[in-house]
Design a protein around this motif. Structure first.
Motif, short mmCIF file in Angstrom:
data_model
loop_
_atom_site.label_atom_id
_atom_site.label_comp_id
_atom_site.label_asym_id
_atom_site.label_seq_id
_atom_site.Cartn_x
_atom_site.Cartn_y
_atom_site.Cartn_z
N GLU A 74 61.77 61.74 39.86
CA GLU A 74 60.40 61.25 39.91
C GLU A 74 59.41 62.35 39.56
O GLU A 74 58.44 62.14 38.83
N GLN A 75 59.68 63.57 40.08
CA GLN A 75 58.78 64.67 39.77
C GLN A 75 58.84 65.02 38.28
O GLN A 75 57.81 65.30 37.65
N ALA A 111 55.63 64.79 35.90
CA ALA A 111 55.18 65.98 35.19
C ALA A 111 55.21 65.78 33.68
O ALA A 111 54.41 66.38 32.94
N TRP A 138 48.58 67.89 35.66
CA TRP A 138 48.21 67.97 37.06
C TRP A 138 46.70 67.84 37.22
O TRP A 138 45.91 68.17 36.34
N LEU A 152 48.07 65.06 41.70
CA LEU A 152 49.39 65.40 41.18
C LEU A 152 49.40 66.88 40.87
O LEU A 152 48.48 67.38 40.18
N LYS A 162 54.11 70.48 39.42
CA LYS A 162 55.54 70.15 39.52
C LYS A 162 55.79 68.65 39.50
O LYS A 162 56.93 68.21 39.63
N GLY A 163 54.73 67.86 39.33
CA GLY A 163 54.89 66.42 39.29
C GLY A 163 54.94 65.79 40.66
O GLY A 163 55.32 64.61 40.79
N ARG A 164 54.56 66.53 41.71
CA ARG A 164 54.60 65.99 43.07
C ARG A 164 53.31 65.25 43.37
O ARG A 164 52.21 65.77 43.13
N TRP A 209 50.68 70.28 48.12
CA TRP A 209 51.79 69.42 48.57
C TRP A 209 52.49 70.10 49.73
O TRP A 209 52.81 71.29 49.70
#
Length: 662
Positions: free
Chosen positions: A40-41, A45, A50, A75, A78-80, A131
Motif C-alpha cells: 500500500e505504501q 508513493a 507527499w 501522505l 514513504k507513502g504512509r 506518521w
C-alpha cells in the motif's frame, strides 16, 4: 525489504488445497508487515507525491498561544497515510521519544481537531505532522495510529517529506502568527485522466459515457478532450509545453491564445458574460513598454464601450441601435462626434454622402445620387460626377464658383436674396421685395429700384435719379410723342400713367377687359387680386403645453385693418386647430388639439385708412363710348392689333399734335 506473505496451500496435492492448520500470529505479521502495508505504501508513493491531502488547517486566536489543527489527512514521502480523524488519538507532546511505543501520551481528536501548545517559542518554527503508532493504553494487543504534531525550528529544516509541513509559526507580543511557508498539497502522478458520466443507453439499461480526458503531452503540455458528436473526441483545451500557447477547440494553437470554432456551429467562438457593471464582461489590452491600457466591455447601460483604461474614459461607444459615439455617450445620430472635428486627409481624403432616396452607393453618379466634399489646390469642392461647387480663399471670382445657374430661396428671412457686406457692415441687398417684385435695397435708404416679375414693370423710388450720358445729348429718350411721358418736378407723375393700362399710386391694381363683357366693360383688382384692399399677415407659431399660442400683430393692425379673416394650417401630425380668441389689442390666440403643434397662420384685413376709404377701387365699370369695341390687350382675346386701344391713343396724340402745331 522483500515483499512476502503467508503461504496457506498444500502444494503436495494436485490441485493444491488449503492447509488444515489454523492461521497463526506469524502468518498475520507476515501478511500485514511484509506484504499489505509495504504494498500500500509503495502504491501510494508511486501514485502521489507527499503533502496534505485534505483538511489539517491550522488556526490561532490573537493573544493566545494554542494552535488548533483541524481533522484531515496527509501522505508522507514513504507513502504512509497520516490521518487526524475525529475519535482517534494524536501526540502533541514535543519531548516524547520518537521510537517509543509504550506509554506514549496521547490526546483525543475532537470535531474541531486538536490543540498544540506553542507558548515559549522564540524564532520561527514549523508545525509538522509525522506518521506514528503507539501501543494502546488500555489494550496492549493493539497499535493505535497516533499522528505526531511537532514544532521544529525553521532554521536548518530540510523538507524531505518524512515530516509533512502544515504551516510556519512565529511569535509576537500579541501571540503567535501563522504563514503557509512550505505547506504543500498531495499531487497525483498520471499521464492521462479519464472522466466518465453515467447515462441511460435506453429505457432498459444504463452505461458510463467517456465524457472527457485530461492528458499530458510529450512536450510537457496539457490536453483536455471532450466527447463530441456520436462519441467522437475533439480537443477542448490544449496547452503547449514548449511555447505556452493555449488553444481552445484546437490541438495545435498558433498564438498565445488560439480559439477555433467549428464552422458547423452557429454559436460564437468567445462569449464573455457578466451581471455586474463597468468591466464585468470585457477585455483589457496592455503593453508594458507604453504603460497604457485599453479595452472594451459591455456595460450595464446596454452600450458597447471601447475605453482608455489608463485615462478612465470611453473613446468609442456603440449603443443598442448601432449608433456610434466618439467623445459622446448619448447618441442621436448613426455617427456622433463630440469635442473635435472629424478629419480626413491623404490622396483620397474627403467626405462622401448619398442622396437619402438612394439605397446603395453609386460609384459614378450622374444624377446626384452621391456627393463628395473634398479639397485640392487650396480649394474646397463639392463633387457629384464633376465639381458642382468650388470655394476658394479669395481673389477675383475665386471665393465661390458655381458652374451653373443658382437659386436663392426664401426661408426664415423676410425674402430671398443676397446681402453685400463691405466696410462697416451689410450695405446692400439684391433680392425679392415680396412674392412678385425683385429689386435693390440700400442700407442707408431702403428699396430704391424694383421690377415686377409678372409684367416686367420697373419702379424707382429714390431721393434722386441720376442719368449720365456718355456722349452729349439727351439723358432720357422716350418715344411716343406727347403721351410718351409726363414729368412734373424732378421726378413726378400727374394723372394716370398709361402703360396700356393704369398704374395707381397710393394703392394699385390691374385693369383688364372684363372677362364677361370684354367689349363693354373693364375689370379692376388690387395687386392681391381681391375686390378689396387687403393686407396679408402670416407666420408660424408653436402651441404650448396647454395647446395654445398667442400671435402678436403690429401695433397698428387694428387701426389700419377691418373685417379680419383667419387661416390656420397645422404642420406635421394632423390636429384640429382653431382661433380661440379673435383679434384684440393687436393679437389673437390659436388653439390646437395637441400641445407642441406647429401652426401656420394667415390673417387678412381690409384697409380702412383715410386714403383707402377715399379711393376705393370700382370693381366693375363701363367703358367710355369711344373705347367700346376696343381692347387693352387684343391679343389676349385673339383679336387683331387694330382692335386695340393704341388706335384711340394714336388718334388722341394726333389731335394733340395738331393742336400744338396750331
Amino acid at each position: 525489504m522483500a515483499l512476502k506473505r503467508a503461504q496457506h496451500w498444500d502444494l503436495g496435492i494436485t490441485p493444491p488445497t488449503p492447509l488444515p492448520e489454523p492461521t497463526g500470529h506469524r502468518d498475520c505479521v507476515t501478511d500485514m508487515e511484509s506484504y499489505l502495508m509495504p504494498m500500500e505504501q509503495a502504491r501510494a508513493a508511486a501514485l502521489y507525491s507527499w503533502g496534505v491531502m485534505d483538511g489539517l488547517w491550522v488556526s490561532a486566536r490573537p493573544g493566545e498561544s494554542g494552535l488548533t489543527v483541524s481533522p484531515g489527512a496527509a501522505l508522507d514521502v514513504k507513502g504512509r497515510l497520516i490521518t487526524l480523524a475525529v475519535g482517534s488519538f494524536a501526540v502533541v507532546d514535543q519531548d516524547v521519544d520518537p521510537a517509543q511505543l509504550l506509554n506514549v501520551p496521547t490526546v483525543p481528536v475532537g470535531s474541531d481537531g486538536v490543540t498544540v501548545d506553542a507558548s515559549g517559542l522564540t524564532g520561527l518554527h514549523l508545525l509538522t505532522l509525522n506518521w506514528r503508532e503507539a501501543v494502546g493504553a488500555d489494550d496492549q494487543t493493539v497499535l493505535l495510529h497516533t499522528p505526531w504534531l511537532r514544532l521544529v525550528p525553521a532554521a536548518g529544516f530540510v523538507d524531505t517529506g518524512e515530516q509533512v509541513v502544515l504551516c510556519q509559526v512565529g511569535s509576537e507580543a500579541s501571540g503567535v502568527t501563522l504563514a503557509p511557508a512550505t505547506r504543500r498539497l498531495v499531487r497525483a502522478h498520471a499521464e492521462r485522466l479519464e472522466l466518465r458520466a453515467p447515462v441511460a443507453a435506453s429505457n432498459y439499461d444504463t452505461d458510463d459515457l467517456r465524457a472527457a480526458e485530461i492528458s499530458a503531452t510529450v512536450d510537457g503540455g496539457l490536453g483536455i478532450d471532450v466527447a463530441g458528436f456520436r462519441g467522437a473526441r475533439r480537443p477542448a483545451l490544449t496547452v503547449q509545453g514548449l511555447t505556452g500557447y493555449v488553444g481552445f477547440g484546437t490541438a495545435d494553437p498558433a498564438a498565445v491564445v488560439h480559439i477555433h470554432r467549428d464552422v458547423r456551429r452557429g454559436d460564437p467562438a468567445l462569449l464573455l458574460t457578466s451581471d455586474g457593471s463597468d468591466w464585468g464582461a470585457g477585455l483589457r489590452l496592455e503593453n508594458g513598454q507604453s504603460a497604457r491600457t485599453y479595452g472594451m466591455y459591455t456595460g450595464s447601460d446596454g452600450n458597447w464601450h471601447f475605453a482608455d483604461s489608463t485615462a478612465g474614459q470611453d473613446r468609442i461607444v456603440v449603443d443598442p441601435q448601432g449608433r456610434v459615439g466618439i467623445g459622446a455617450t448619448s447618441m442621436v445620430r448613426t455617427l456622433q462626434v463630440e469635442g473635435s472635428e472629424v478629419h480626413s486627409g491623404g490622396g483620397g481624403g474627403g467626405f462622401s454622402f448619398a442622396d437619402r432616396q438612394v439605397g446603395s452607393l453609386v460609384e459614378y453618379p450622374g444624377a446626384g445620387q452621391r456627393w463628395v466634399w473634398y479639397a485640392t489646390e487650396g480649394k474646397a469642392r463639392l463633387w457629384s460626377g464633376f465639381d458642382r461647387l468650388t470655394v476658394g480663399i479669395g481673389g477675383e471670382g475665386d471665393a465661390l464658383d458655381v458652374p451653373a445657374r443658382m437659386r436663392v430661396r426664401r426661408g426664415w428671412d423676410n425674402s430671398a436674396g443676397i446681402w453685400f457686406h463691405q466696410g462697416p457692415g451689410s450695405r446692400a441687398f439684391v433680392g425679392m421685395l415680396d412674392d412678385n417684385r425683385v429689386g435693390l435695397f440700400g442700407a442707408g435708404y431702403g428699396w430704391s429700384v424694383w421690377t415686377d416679375v409678372n409684367d416686367g414693370g420697373i419702379n424707382v423710388s429714390a431721393r434722386h435719379v441720376g442719368v449720365v450720358s456718355r456722349v452729349p445729348g439727351t439723358g432720357i429718350i422716350a418715344g411716343g410723342g406727347t403721351f410718351a411721358g409726363y414729368f412734373e418736378g424732378a421726378v413726378g407723375v400727374t394723372g394716370d400713367l398709361s402703360v396700356n393700362g393704369r398704374v395707381f399710386k397710393g394703392g394699385g391694381g390691374f385693369r383688364i377687359d372684363h372677362p364677361l363683357a370684354p367689349t363693354d366693360r373693364y375689370l379692376s383688382h388690387s395687386f392681391v387680386e381681391s375686390p378689396e384692399m387687403l393686407n396679408v399677415y402670416g407666420g408660424t407659431v408653436v402651441t404650448d403645453d396647454t395647446g395654445e399660442a398667442t400671435v402678436v400683430l403690429p401695433d397698428y393692425f387694428e387701426v389700419l385693418n377691418s373685417d379680419h379673416r383667419y387661416q390656420l394650417t397645422p404642420i406635421g401630425e394632423p390636429t384640429l386647430v382653431s382661433v380661440a380668441q379673435e383679434i384684440r389689442d393687436n393679437s389673437f390666440v390659436v388653439r390646437s388639439g395637441r400641445p407642441g403643434a406647429t401652426v401656420c397662420w394667415q390673417v387678412t384685413g381690409v384697409r380702412q385708412d383715410a386714403w383707402a376709404r377715399a379711393h376705393r377701387i370700382p370693381v366693375e365699370e363701363d367703358k367710355p363710348e369711344e373705347e367700346r369695341e376696343l381692347y387693352l390687350h387684343p391679343e389676349a382675346h385673339e383679336q387683331a392689333p387694330e382692335r386695340g386701344l393704341t388706335r384711340l391713343i394714336a388718334a388722341r396724340a394726333a389731335r394733340s399734335d395738331t393742336q400744338e402745331e396750331q
